[in-house]
Write a protein that holds these residues in place. Structure first.
Motif, short mmCIF file in Angstrom:
data_model
loop_
_atom_site.label_atom_id
_atom_site.label_comp_id
_atom_site.label_asym_id
_atom_site.label_seq_id
_atom_site.Cartn_x
_atom_site.Cartn_y
_atom_site.Cartn_z
N LEU A 76 0.73 -1.19 -0.03
CA LEU A 76 -0.09 -0.05 0.20
C LEU A 76 0.91 1.06 -0.04
O LEU A 76 0.50 2.17 -0.47
CB LEU A 76 -0.87 0.10 1.30
CG LEU A 76 -2.29 -1.02 1.16
CD1 LEU A 76 -3.04 -0.42 2.19
CD2 LEU A 76 -2.89 -0.65 -0.37
N SER A 77 2.03 1.17 0.56
CA SER A 77 2.93 2.27 0.59
C SER A 77 3.26 2.96 -0.77
O SER A 77 3.89 3.81 -0.85
CB SER A 77 4.22 2.12 1.67
OG SER A 77 4.77 1.26 0.94
N ARG A 78 3.23 1.78 -1.72
CA ARG A 78 3.72 2.09 -3.14
C ARG A 78 2.48 2.00 -4.18
O ARG A 78 2.78 2.32 -5.24
CB ARG A 78 4.56 1.26 -3.46
CG ARG A 78 6.24 1.45 -3.07
CD ARG A 78 7.05 0.24 -3.08
NE ARG A 78 7.17 -0.24 -4.39
CZ ARG A 78 8.02 -0.80 -4.91
NH1 ARG A 78 8.89 -1.71 -3.84
NH2 ARG A 78 7.98 -1.76 -6.06
N ILE A 79 1.22 2.10 -3.89
CA ILE A 79 0.02 2.02 -4.77
C ILE A 79 -0.07 3.11 -5.40
O ILE A 79 0.11 4.46 -4.79
CB ILE A 79 -1.04 1.47 -3.96
CG1 ILE A 79 -1.99 0.72 -5.00
CG2 ILE A 79 -1.79 2.48 -3.23
CD1 ILE A 79 -3.10 -0.14 -4.47
N SER B 94 5.20 3.61 -12.29
CA SER B 94 4.62 4.18 -11.27
C SER B 94 4.54 4.02 -10.07
O SER B 94 4.54 4.81 -9.10
CB SER B 94 3.06 4.68 -11.71
OG SER B 94 2.28 3.39 -11.55
N THR B 95 4.61 2.89 -9.67
CA THR B 95 4.95 2.31 -8.25
C THR B 95 6.40 2.26 -7.72
O THR B 95 6.51 2.02 -6.66
CB THR B 95 4.24 1.29 -7.91
OG1 THR B 95 4.90 0.06 -8.61
CG2 THR B 95 2.79 1.24 -8.49
N LEU B 96 7.36 2.14 -8.62
CA LEU B 96 8.56 1.80 -8.32
C LEU B 96 9.41 3.01 -7.70
O LEU B 96 9.54 3.93 -8.21
CB LEU B 96 9.51 1.26 -9.44
CG LEU B 96 10.92 0.61 -9.27
CD1 LEU B 96 10.95 -0.20 -8.22
CD2 LEU B 96 11.66 0.62 -10.60
N PRO B 97 9.78 3.02 -6.45
CA PRO B 97 10.73 4.12 -5.96
C PRO B 97 12.10 4.18 -6.74
O PRO B 97 12.86 3.40 -6.69
CB PRO B 97 10.98 3.78 -4.47
CG PRO B 97 9.98 2.79 -4.12
CD PRO B 97 9.66 2.01 -5.31
N CYS B 98 12.19 5.04 -7.61
CA CYS B 98 13.51 5.27 -8.48
C CYS B 98 13.76 6.80 -8.74
O CYS B 98 12.80 7.65 -8.77
CB CYS B 98 13.12 4.36 -9.68
SG CYS B 98 11.94 5.10 -10.65
N VAL B 99 14.86 7.14 -9.21
CA VAL B 99 15.38 8.31 -9.74
C VAL B 99 15.56 8.15 -11.45
O VAL B 99 16.43 7.22 -11.73
CB VAL B 99 16.50 8.79 -8.99
CG1 VAL B 99 17.07 10.04 -9.64
CG2 VAL B 99 16.34 9.09 -7.50
N PRO B 100 14.82 8.80 -12.07
CA PRO B 100 15.21 8.58 -13.48
C PRO B 100 16.44 9.38 -13.92
O PRO B 100 16.90 10.17 -13.32
CB PRO B 100 13.98 9.57 -14.13
CG PRO B 100 13.04 9.49 -13.28
CD PRO B 100 13.55 9.79 -11.99
N LEU B 101 17.23 8.62 -14.68
CA LEU B 101 18.49 9.20 -15.03
C LEU B 101 18.66 9.57 -16.46
O LEU B 101 19.57 10.11 -17.03
CB LEU B 101 19.59 8.04 -14.86
CG LEU B 101 19.79 7.19 -13.23
CD1 LEU B 101 20.75 6.37 -13.52
CD2 LEU B 101 20.20 8.59 -12.39
N SER B 102 17.39 9.15 -17.09
CA SER B 102 17.55 9.67 -18.36
C SER B 102 16.08 9.83 -18.93
O SER B 102 15.42 9.81 -18.35
CB SER B 102 18.17 8.77 -19.64
OG SER B 102 17.32 7.60 -19.69
#
Length: 796
Positions: free
Chosen positions: A356-359, A741-749
């Motif tokens: 739920l924390s990532r939904i 959309s649910t993945l904690p990430c930093v776009p690098l491009s």
């Protein structure tokens, strides 16, 4: 005399050798004739004889033998002669034990028949024999997702979880529990914790062949293979003294899922208490612990909360009565499998799981968290009573108004008096939460002061929350005491209260029920998707109709179709044009044939297989005033269901063929280009395949979460135990079912187009293409590419 005997023996051997050579030659000739006649079974028998008589020919006939084996195996498969099929492969592997092609083919047959563990073994062996064998690698990666589920990596990377279990096991061993049984050992980590804590004898059981072999490798690598006895058994099949010498004093297990009971912990612990554990320690008595048995975890408390969540709603309730001009009648009741499980005779998981924390879009609590139940794993009678306990009712006041979309469930696992693990959505945990979607109500809107009601039971090894309903605050009913009957002052109040009690029960017997997968419901809710198809199909069909009929017909009030009956009544003398043929062979439930049917004189065919889905499509057709013959079911028209792509009639071609290109996992469908090539031959001039082409995009990202979900990160999270090299063999280069959309990430491009997959014009496709993208974040390039080497996203 001795010389005569020697000459006779020599002459006899010579005659035998000549006979052998003659038999080999004739068998090879016969095998070749059989292949020409496509008599693969007889050809295979001849080759077996040749290879047993002349092993020296193995290399020269290898390719032809493989071809014969595979063709004969296809025939045996089609005839359902499964045992004969496997016998042939076993014979082939005796002759060619290190042939990666035969190993891979054997694995494919096993996997199709549901033997995933066995299939993985053959795929893995094929890859070891030839690391460059692309088919075997792809097969192994696909099956790896089934055999070693991704949560193994997440849990092993959870240092907090591992340390908590270690501390609880150390406490138990130090207090006198010297013999330990680890039920469902997985990689063997809890067994190694027990040995490290000082247990004198440790046993561990694992049902999965793959995980059992993995645990053997892990335990050996940590120099504990002589101290931990691993059993390839289900705990229910362990016998004393056959498998373990005597009852143990401690059972450790983590056979729990997001809904607590779904991995069978109750059944396995009942059996353990009755057959494998020492008697439980008497309560409130100061006795020596070593003479009694205990379980880690000791107990659990289950909590729940009602929530509003658009993402859950999108996957479990159809939220519109009209899709691209197609009316969905209220008599059709769409449900996801979680709702269907309530009345099903089959054992169906009654919940889904979400972190739920990532939904996407988050969630809104509609009630305070409330306790659902507790269970004492050290109490045999309590465990036995769970399965027979009658359903009980719970009610909870609504504290925040919104849409009642689900009851979310989590638990606190009490390992011992000092150590606990929580799976709450507010905790940093490797666990997901169990989600019970609310379905089948005439209204889902609740407000503060209303009361959410539900029924709880433990059935078929699952915690079930069913008959979810709510009571509006206007009734003035006190639902706080679930054990007392509701009392009202008069008959009028009773009627009002019953009217406000929103339950699905009164609708169960009305309308046409349709159970769809959650992905199918989400697709049905995707209005832009269907609008896009409607516009594209309308354009193609208009261009193909040689008459003015489409132009003269009235567009219906939705602007998406034509009223055929009105158009015909305007000029009854006009000749009705031949219909245009549309074929939808996309997988799962689809209303695209009905959308096509609204676009003029069309004969639409659906490839839906399930009778329930066909019945619902007929109901929708009738509700949209379609003649009965407008939409038909294609598979019922075919003599051979294996040849789906063929002409609608001997003298007709298709105007539109709708293919499935992308799996719900995100992968491109296998053999899609072959299907497209066949489809192009079946199209009339000007006809189209939908989709006509697919653009695949990629983006570089940095994501610690994805790393933790993809591979065990060294020995630190596993508290010094060497597990990573072994389980990381099942690491896969492509992650499926991944929602960016649910993945904690930093776009690098920025997103970059990787390739165009053109189904109508394959000449526009390229076999390979180099794509360069500039990192949008200033970081050390080498570190970024090392961390992103296995991180690849596609969007279509």
């Amino acid at each position: 005399m001795s010389n005569l005997n020697a000459k006779f023996r020599h002459s006899h051997r010579g005659a035998q050798e000549a006979g052998r050579r003659e038999l080999i030659s004739r068998s090879l000739q016969s095998a070749q004739h059989c292949l020409e006649d496509q008599d693969y079974g007889t050809a295979y028998a001849h080759y077996l004889l040749v290879l047993n008589l002349a092993p020296e020919l193995k290399t020269s006939v290898k390719e032809t033998f493989q071809f014969t084996l595979f063709k004969w195996a296809e025939e045996l498969d089609s005839l359902a002669r499964i045992q004969d099929l496997f016998n042939c492969y076993e014979q082939a592997l005796e002759l060619y034990p290190n042939d990666e092609v035969i190993c891979n083919s054997m694995g494919e047959h096993l996997f199709r028949m549901g033997f995933r563990d066995e299939a993985a073994g053959y795929f893995h062996k094929a890859v070891k024999l030839n690391p460059d064998f692309a088919d075997a690698k792809e097969n192994f990666y696909r099956v790896a997702n089934w055999l070693v589920e991704r949560w193994h990596f997440i849990m092993l990377n959870d240092a907090k979880r591992n340390l908590t279990y270690l501390k609880a096991i150390e406490n138990a061993v130090c207090s006198g529990c010297k013999s330990v049984l680890d039920i469902g050992t997985g990689t063997g980590i809890l067994s190694m914790f027990a040995k490290k804590a000082g247990a004198s004898s440790v046993f561990a059981c694992e049902l999965s062949k793959t995980m059992y072999e993995l645990a053997c490798d892990v335990v050996a690598a940590n120099n504990m293979d002589k101290e931990i006895k691993l059993l390839h058994l289900k705990s229910l099949d362990i016998e004393i003294p056959k498998d373990i010498p005597e009852r143990v004093s401690l059972v450790v297990t983590e056979t729990v899922d997001a809904g607590l009971f779904g991995e069978g912990i109750v059944e396995s612990l009942i059996h353990a208490w009755e057959h494998l554990l020492l008697q439980p320690k008497p309560k409130n008595q100061d006795v020596n612990t070593k003479d009694y048995g205990q379980v880690i975890p000791a107990s659990a408390t289950v909590f729940g909360m009602a929530v509003e969540c658009k993402e859950i709603r999108r996957h479990h309730r159809v939220g519109t009565q009209e899709v691209a001009g197609v009316h969905l009648p209220r008599s059709v009741k769409f449900f996801s499998p979680t709702h269907a499980s309530a009345g099903s005779e089959e054992t169906v998981e009654p919940y889904t799981t979400e972190k739920l924390s990532r939904i996407p879009g988050g969630y809104v609590p509609l009630t305070e968290p409330f306790q659902i139940m507790t269970v004492d794993f050290n109490n045999l009678q309590e465990l036995k009573s769970l399965a027979h306990r009658k359903p009980w009712k719970l009610s909870q006041p609504v504290t925040e108004g919104g849409m009642l979309d689900a009851i979310v469930v989590w638990f606190v696992l009490q390992l011992d008096d000092e150590h606990a693990l929580s799976t709450s959505p507010s905790e940093e945990t490797c666990w997901e939460q169990a989600v019970y979607p609310v379905q089948g109500l005439p209204d889902y809107s609740v407000k503060a002061g209303d009361t959410v009601m539900m029924e709880v039971c433990c059935q078929d090894c699952y915690l079930k929350i069913q008959k979810i309903s709510f009571l509006t605050s206007e009734c003035g009913m006190d639902c706080s005491d679930r054990d007392e009957m509701l009392s009202l002052g008069n008959e009028a109040e009773l009627c009002n209260a019953l009217a406000s009690l929103q339950t699905a029960s009164e609708q169960d017997d009305k309308g046409q029920v349709c159970v769809l997968e959650s992905t199918e419901i989400a697709l049905l809710n995707n209005v832009p998707y269907h609008e896009c198809f409607r516009a594209a199909m309308g354009k193609v069909l208009s261009s193909l109709n040689p008459s003015k009929d489409l132009e003269s017909m009235d567009i219906d009030r939705h602007g998406c179709g034509v009223n055929i009956q009105e158009g015909q009544s305007k000029s009854s003398v006009d000749v009705v044009p031949d219909p245009l043929y549309v074929l939808d062979v996309s997988e799962g439930f689809s209303i695209l044939p009905i959308i096509a049917g609204k676009l003029g004189p069309v004969k639409a065919y659906s490839s839906i297989e399930k009778e329930q889905h066909q019945a619902v499509l007929n109901v929708i057709s009738e509700a949209n005033n379609f003649p009965k013959e407008t939409v038909e079911f294609w598979l019922s028209q075919l003599e051979d269901e294996n040849v789906v792509l063929q002409r609608p009639k001997s003298d007709k071609l298709w105007s539109i063929i709708i293919l499935d290109v992308i799996e719900t996992s995100g992968l491109i469908q296998q053999e899609v280009m072959e299907k497209a090539a066949i489809s192009r031959c079946l199209l009339q001039s000007g006809g189209k395949i939908f989709p006509q082409y697919v653009l695949v995009y990629g983006m570089l990202v940095e994501s610690q979460s994805l790393l933790l979900e993809s591979a065990v990160q060294g020995t630190e999270p596993t508290l010094g135990f060497n597990i990573a090299p072994f389980i990381n063999q099942f690491k896969v280069p492509v992650r499926v079912y991944l929602d960016l959309s649910t993945l904690p990430c930093v776009p690098l491009s920025k997103p970059a187009e990787l390739l165009r997959l053109d189904l109508m014009n394959p000449l526009l496709n390229t076999a390979s293409r180099e794509v360069k993208t500039e990192s949008s974040v200033k970081k050390d390039v080498q570190r970024v590419y090392q961390r992103c080497a296995e991180i690849f996203f596609t969007s279509f």
